[in-house]
Design an enzyme around this catalytic site. Structure first.
Site, PDB file in Angstrom:
ATOM      1  N   ASP A  28       4.317 -11.422  -4.658  1.00  0.00           N
ATOM      2  CA  ASP A  28       3.507 -10.353  -4.099  1.00  0.00           C
ATOM      3  C   ASP A  28       2.966 -10.759  -2.727  1.00  0.00           C
ATOM      4  O   ASP A  28       3.586 -11.569  -2.036  1.00  0.00           O
ATOM      5  CB  ASP A  28       2.362 -10.026  -5.075  1.00  0.00           C
ATOM      6  CG  ASP A  28       2.078  -8.536  -5.162  1.00  0.00           C
ATOM      7  OD1 ASP A  28       1.639  -7.975  -4.153  1.00  0.00           O
ATOM      8  OD2 ASP A  28       2.300  -7.940  -6.237  1.00  0.00           O
ATOM      9  N   HIS A  47      -2.961  -6.365  -2.316  1.00  0.00           N
ATOM     10  CA  HIS A  47      -2.102  -5.875  -3.404  1.00  0.00           C
ATOM     11  C   HIS A  47      -1.887  -6.942  -4.474  1.00  0.00           C
ATOM     12  O   HIS A  47      -2.028  -6.681  -5.671  1.00  0.00           O
ATOM     13  CB  HIS A  47      -0.765  -5.427  -2.810  1.00  0.00           C
ATOM     14  CG  HIS A  47       0.155  -4.747  -3.771  1.00  0.00           C
ATOM     15  ND1 HIS A  47       0.996  -5.448  -4.618  1.00  0.00           N
ATOM     16  CD2 HIS A  47       0.391  -3.433  -4.017  1.00  0.00           C
ATOM     17  CE1 HIS A  47       1.708  -4.590  -5.327  1.00  0.00           C
ATOM     18  NE2 HIS A  47       1.355  -3.355  -4.990  1.00  0.00           N
ATOM     19  N   SER A  67       3.142  -0.446  -9.395  1.00  0.00           N
ATOM     20  CA  SER A  67       2.706  -1.842  -9.234  1.00  0.00           C
ATOM     21  C   SER A  67       1.565  -2.180 -10.175  1.00  0.00           C
ATOM     22  O   SER A  67       1.418  -3.325 -10.602  1.00  0.00           O
ATOM     23  CB  SER A  67       2.235  -2.091  -7.802  1.00  0.00           C
ATOM     24  OG  SER A  67       3.294  -2.101  -6.897  1.00  0.00           O
TER      25      SER A  67
END
Length: 278
Positions: free
Chosen positions: A17, A49, A222
């Site tokens: 990520d 994120h 996600s």
């Protein structure tokens, strides 16, 4: 979940990520960090994120007194930074991260790999390289969990590497229909039905970068993916001898049918309680 609560304790889960920030909810469980972009040694996340995904997966909920506790709240986290501050990356860095995982699998007891990223790929060659990479990880015994992507709801909108037939591909159960429908939908290039299962992914609260006790809201596949990765870690704590294929079949048995097309919902909406009772 069962007669005892499983937390994923001792199981290594890797995230590919934007990195990870040292939020209080991760305690001392970030046992490895590797930066494939700037080669920095200390954990960081210049996007947010990756930290949000890791919180859903394995946050302890300490800062919220348990309100925003992750699925595998005691798992060991291995964070591999393959995306930049804008959430962009290239296939070469991702492939190098795959090699790193294979090399360090035993050292960190890495059993699960969470890939909450996807690409629509510029060429079929790029697509094939990513697919080959995740399938190699699967063949090495990792439970590989990938996002279906947010390019839906049109047919054939599953992103790579989630379109691999081997890995576990996760869509968002609350982003399948209506105005906000973005969850990727099959079939894939190879006419494979995807996703495999769906999990809520809309407006999920999890760890945020910047404040030790801060949380933020994000939406998308996600956010759905680490729920399944965390569940796999809990199951592997319960029975370390389970294979990735066995985990995948157990996931199939633990889904509730939403009455939608197979290429929308996969096997259905994931039921964690049912999964842990198997």
């Amino acid at each position: 979940m069962d007669q005892k609560t499983y937390t994923g304790k001792g199981v290594g889960v890797a995230t590919l990520d934007t990195g990870i920030w040292s939020h209080v909810d991760f305690e001392d469980r970030i046992c490895a960090f590797s930066d494939f972009l700037a080669y920095r040694r200390e954990p960081y996340d210049d996007n947010g994120h990756g930290t949000h995904v890791a919180g859903i997966l394995g946050g302890s909920g300490e800062a919220s007194r348990g309100k925003y506790k992750g699925i595998a709240s005691q798992c060991n986290i291995i964070a591999l930074k393959v995306l930049d501050s804008l959430g962009n990356g290239n296939k070469e860095d991702v492939i190098r991260a795959f090699s790193w995982l294979i090399k360090n699998k035993e050292k960190y007891n890495i059993r699960v790999v969470n890939i909450s990223v996807g690409t629509t790929y510029k060429t079929r060659t790029d697509h094939d390289i990513l697919i080959e990479g995740v399938e190699n990880l699967w063949d090495e015994g990792f439970v590989v969990v990938t996002a279906a992507g947010n390019q839906g709801p049109a047919p054939g909108s599953i992103t790579a590497p989630g379109c691999s037939r081997k890995v576990i591909t996760v869509g968002s159960s609350d982003l399948l229909e209506g105005k906000g429908a973005v969850s990727g939908r099959g079939p894939t290039f190879q006419c494979i039905c995807k996703p495999d299962l769906v999990v809520p992914g809309n407006r999920i609260v999890s760890c945020a970068v910047g404040k030790p006790d801060g949380y933020g809201i994000k939406s998308g596949t996600s956010m759905s993916t680490p729920v399944v990765s965390g569940a796999a870690a809990c199951m592997l704590e319960k029975d370390p001898l389970l294979t990735n294929v066995e985990i995948k079949m157990m996931l199939r048995e633990s889904c509730d049918d939403l009455g939608l097309h197979r290429n929308q919902q996969g096997w259905g909406r994931f039921n964690l309680k049912k999964f842990m009772s198997l």
